[in-house]
Design a protein around this motif. Sequence first.
Motif, PDB file in Angstrom:
ATOM      1  N   ARG A 219       0.828  -1.213   0.000  1.00 14.19           N
ATOM      2  CA  ARG A 219       0.000   0.000   0.000  1.00 14.19           C
ATOM      3  C   ARG A 219       0.867   1.271   0.000  1.00 14.19           C
ATOM      4  N   LEU A 220       1.981   1.261   0.725  1.00 11.47           N
ATOM      5  CA  LEU A 220       2.920   2.392   0.685  1.00 11.47           C
ATOM      6  C   LEU A 220       3.451   2.588  -0.733  1.00 11.47           C
ATOM      7  N   ASN A 221       3.806   1.483  -1.371  1.00  9.30           N
ATOM      8  CA  ASN A 221       4.307   1.532  -2.742  1.00  9.30           C
ATOM      9  C   ASN A 221       3.265   2.143  -3.680  1.00  9.30           C
ATOM     10  N   ASN A 222       2.000   1.760  -3.509  1.00  9.87           N
ATOM     11  CA  ASN A 222       0.938   2.282  -4.373  1.00  9.87           C
ATOM     12  C   ASN A 222       0.716   3.777  -4.151  1.00  9.87           C
ATOM     13  N   LEU A 223       0.809   4.194  -2.886  1.00  9.91           N
ATOM     14  CA  LEU A 223       0.704   5.630  -2.602  1.00  9.91           C
ATOM     15  C   LEU A 223       1.874   6.371  -3.240  1.00  9.91           C
TER      16      LEU A 223
ATOM     17  N   GLU B  35      12.084  -1.372   3.181  1.00 12.05           N
ATOM     18  CA  GLU B  35      12.552  -1.778   4.506  1.00 12.05           C
ATOM     19  C   GLU B  35      11.616  -2.817   5.112  1.00 12.05           C
ATOM     20  N   ILE B  36      10.323  -2.624   4.923  1.00 12.50           N
ATOM     21  CA  ILE B  36       9.348  -3.607   5.412  1.00 12.50           C
ATOM     22  C   ILE B  36       9.511  -4.921   4.639  1.00 12.50           C
ATOM     23  N   ASP B  37       9.685  -4.814   3.317  1.00  7.79           N
ATOM     24  CA  ASP B  37       9.890  -6.009   2.484  1.00  7.79           C
ATOM     25  C   ASP B  37      11.079  -6.841   2.976  1.00  7.79           C
TER      26      ASP B  37
ATOM     27  N   ILE C 270       9.579  -5.456  -7.867  1.00  4.36           N
ATOM     28  CA  ILE C 270       8.664  -4.395  -8.307  1.00  4.36           C
ATOM     29  C   ILE C 270       8.948  -3.106  -7.552  1.00  4.36           C
ATOM     30  N   HIS C 271       9.130  -3.225  -6.242  1.00  6.10           N
ATOM     31  CA  HIS C 271       9.351  -2.028  -5.430  1.00  6.10           C
ATOM     32  C   HIS C 271      10.723  -1.405  -5.713  1.00  6.10           C
ATOM     33  N   LEU C 272      11.732  -2.243  -5.993  1.00  2.00           N
ATOM     34  CA  LEU C 272      13.035  -1.710  -6.422  1.00  2.00           C
ATOM     35  C   LEU C 272      12.892  -0.931  -7.730  1.00  2.00           C
ATOM     36  N   ASN C 273      12.166  -1.523  -8.666  1.00  5.65           N
ATOM     37  CA  ASN C 273      11.933  -0.867  -9.950  1.00  5.65           C
ATOM     38  C   ASN C 273      11.285   0.498  -9.770  1.00  5.65           C
ATOM     39  N   ASN C 274      10.294   0.558  -8.887  1.00  4.18           N
ATOM     40  CA  ASN C 274       9.581   1.822  -8.679  1.00  4.18           C
ATOM     41  C   ASN C 274      10.460   2.867  -8.002  1.00  4.18           C
ATOM     42  N   LEU C 275      11.295   2.410  -7.074  1.00  4.50           N
ATOM     43  CA  LEU C 275      12.263   3.333  -6.477  1.00  4.50           C
ATOM     44  C   LEU C 275      13.213   3.852  -7.551  1.00  4.50           C
ATOM     45  N   ALA C 276      13.657   2.968  -8.432  1.00  6.35           N
ATOM     46  CA  ALA C 276      14.555   3.383  -9.511  1.00  6.35           C
ATOM     47  C   ALA C 276      13.924   4.468 -10.379  1.00  6.35           C
ATOM     48  N   LEU C 277      12.622   4.331 -10.645  1.00  9.40           N
ATOM     49  CA  LEU C 277      11.932   5.319 -11.473  1.00  9.40           C
ATOM     50  C   LEU C 277      12.000   6.716 -10.863  1.00  9.40           C
TER      51      LEU C 277
ATOM     52  N   VAL D  74       1.856   9.587  -5.834  1.00 10.46           N
ATOM     53  CA  VAL D  74       2.562  10.805  -5.414  1.00 10.46           C
ATOM     54  C   VAL D  74       3.589  11.193  -6.481  1.00 10.46           C
ATOM     55  N   LYS D  75       4.332  10.199  -6.985  1.00  8.66           N
ATOM     56  CA  LYS D  75       5.301  10.459  -8.048  1.00  8.66           C
ATOM     57  C   LYS D  75       4.612  10.994  -9.296  1.00  8.66           C
ATOM     58  N   ALA D  76       3.438  10.422  -9.614  1.00  5.42           N
ATOM     59  CA  ALA D  76       2.711  10.849 -10.808  1.00  5.42           C
ATOM     60  C   ALA D  76       2.323  12.321 -10.740  1.00  5.42           C
ATOM     61  N   GLN D  77       2.277  12.872  -9.526  1.00  2.00           N
ATOM     62  CA  GLN D  77       1.950  14.287  -9.347  1.00  2.00           C
ATOM     63  C   GLN D  77       3.201  15.153  -9.192  1.00  2.00           C
ATOM     64  N   GLY D  78       4.379  14.542  -9.432  1.00  6.51           N
ATOM     65  CA  GLY D  78       5.616  15.318  -9.451  1.00  6.51           C
ATOM     66  C   GLY D  78       6.283  15.513  -8.108  1.00  6.51           C
ATOM     67  N   ARG D  79       5.801  14.853  -7.050  1.00  7.31           N
ATOM     68  CA  ARG D  79       6.383  15.009  -5.706  1.00  7.31           C
ATOM     69  C   ARG D  79       7.405  13.881  -5.492  1.00  7.31           C
ATOM     70  N   HIS D  80       8.566  14.043  -6.136  1.00  5.84           N
ATOM     71  CA  HIS D  80       9.520  12.947  -6.235  1.00  5.84           C
ATOM     72  C   HIS D  80      10.182  12.599  -4.910  1.00  5.84           C
ATOM     73  N   ALA D  81      10.598  13.568  -4.149  1.00  2.61           N
ATOM     74  CA  ALA D  81      11.277  13.286  -2.882  1.00  2.61           C
ATOM     75  C   ALA D  81      10.340  12.565  -1.920  1.00  2.61           C
ATOM     76  N   GLU D  82       9.101  12.993  -1.882  1.00  2.00           N
ATOM     77  CA  GLU D  82       8.103  12.361  -1.026  1.00  2.00           C
ATOM     78  C   GLU D  82       7.865  10.907  -1.464  1.00  2.00           C
ATOM     79  N   ALA D  83       7.780  10.702  -2.765  1.00  2.00           N
ATOM     80  CA  ALA D  83       7.587   9.352  -3.286  1.00  2.00           C
ATOM     81  C   ALA D  83       8.776   8.462  -2.948  1.00  2.00           C
ATOM     82  N   GLU D  84       9.983   8.999  -3.082  1.00  2.00           N
ATOM     83  CA  GLU D  84      11.182   8.206  -2.787  1.00  2.00           C
ATOM     84  C   GLU D  84      11.189   7.731  -1.339  1.00  2.00           C
ATOM     85  N   ALA D  85      10.825   8.610  -0.426  1.00  5.25           N
ATOM     86  CA  ALA D  85      10.789   8.231   0.992  1.00  5.25           C
ATOM     87  C   ALA D  85       9.791   7.104   1.237  1.00  5.25           C
ATOM     88  N   LEU D  86       8.663   7.141   0.557  1.00  4.30           N
ATOM     89  CA  LEU D  86       7.662   6.080   0.710  1.00  4.30           C
ATOM     90  C   LEU D  86       8.173   4.753   0.145  1.00  4.30           C
ATOM     91  N   TYR D  87       8.854   4.796  -1.005  1.00  4.18           N
ATOM     92  CA  TYR D  87       9.415   3.579  -1.581  1.00  4.18           C
ATOM     93  C   TYR D  87      10.458   2.955  -0.653  1.00  4.18           C
TER      94      TYR D  87
END
Length: 450
Positions: free
Chosen positions: A227-231, A253-255, A268-275, A235-248
């Motif tokens: 769910r954090l990953n989905n949020l 860490e939970i994974d 999948i979550h590594l890929n999204n962090l990379a993006l 968030v990234k789609a709206q251009g808030r990159h730093a906030e998205a990175e912290a969530l990824y």
Amino acid sequence: MANPEAAFEEFQRRTQELDALLERSGNQIGGDRLAEARAALEQGDYSIADELFAEIEERRKLEVQEAARAAFGRGEIAEAEVRWGDAAEHYARAARLDPRFTTLSKASDFAERTGQFATALRYSGELVELARTRETPERQAVALNEHAINLQAQGRFGEAEALYSQALEIDTATIGERHPDYASRLSNLAGVVEAQGRFAEAEALCVQALEIDKATIGERHPDYATRLNNLALVVKAQGRHAEAEALYVQALEIDKATIGEGHPDYAIHLNNLALVVQAQGRFAEAEALYVQALEIDKATIGERHPGYATRLNNLAGVVEAQGRFGEAEALYVQALEIDKVTIGERHPDYAIHLNNIAGVVRAQGRFGEAEALYVQALEIDKATIGEQHPGYATRLNNLAGVVEAQGRFGEAEALYVQALEILEQALGAEHPSTQTVRANLELLLSEKPD
């Protein structure tokens, strides 16, 4: 009797066929009962043979169910060992032998996980029909959610959204709105809403799902990480990159503490962090993350999976961003080949990958070829995500750029204006994507010949 001889011949034929069937089943019947049934058949009495066949049928039915249970058990073992391809085969066999709710549900889930989207959709369709006629409302919601996942995987976003909403209505009336399954369905609804470009709405749904999770499964659960990953995605789609990175990073860490670093979901979550790292210009770091995700994929879902194609495509993007155009193009081509045999050439993700290969083709000066690829991607978008989606606007902007590069300034201007109108409506005037298109339009107008 009009023709007694013909009737007698038919009686003899039927008796002989039944006798042969009984003979083949003799080991299950026993000699005395077989002889009794045969004697009765000769007198035209079918009752004993009928009883015997009923017993054999019931025994075989139990054998089939036992085989289905064994296949299902093998599926559970393969699932636990993260051998998803094997799990999909075992669950599919269980569903074929004994198509009940649990077997159909697992067969659908793992067909989807292994990229067999058409097969998954068939199983989930059967699941919905079964649930509607034989199962509780709670299970009907589960089936609708499963079918919606498969519709979404094929780019049928409107249909998927309707089913997610229907499942949530059932949940509200049964398990209630503070249940982990309700949170899961909210998160899925958020995903399909985000896929249609309604980012603020999707974000609100993600936040609501996380609040339920905090109060139920807690913040150290793998589903909470999902769910954090989905949020983070929205968030990234709206251009808030730093906030998205912290969530990824939080999700990863939970994974690490739950599913481990060799799991497909970790990839999948590594890929999204990379993006999001790539979006902030840290290309080498992003490339290393993509490579790590692909290595996990090779060992789990394999190299002919749509998810692997997506990761290849993303790796190609960051390779391209570092100026290695030939290498990037080869990766894009490889991803498209996988797409053709998995999701097909009319899927929104195929359009994204066409768009991306067009970019690297354009970077190498092959403008006519790039233009054709952008047009092809837009045609797919029209038939799937629609002409008011931010993704469609992105493709319009890219087409405008290659049209401009060929000196067709008036045509390019019209495309930029169209893309800008869509983005302002969908994302707002201050979104980075909107600003990029506006800057492209302003630059064209400032340099366009009179």
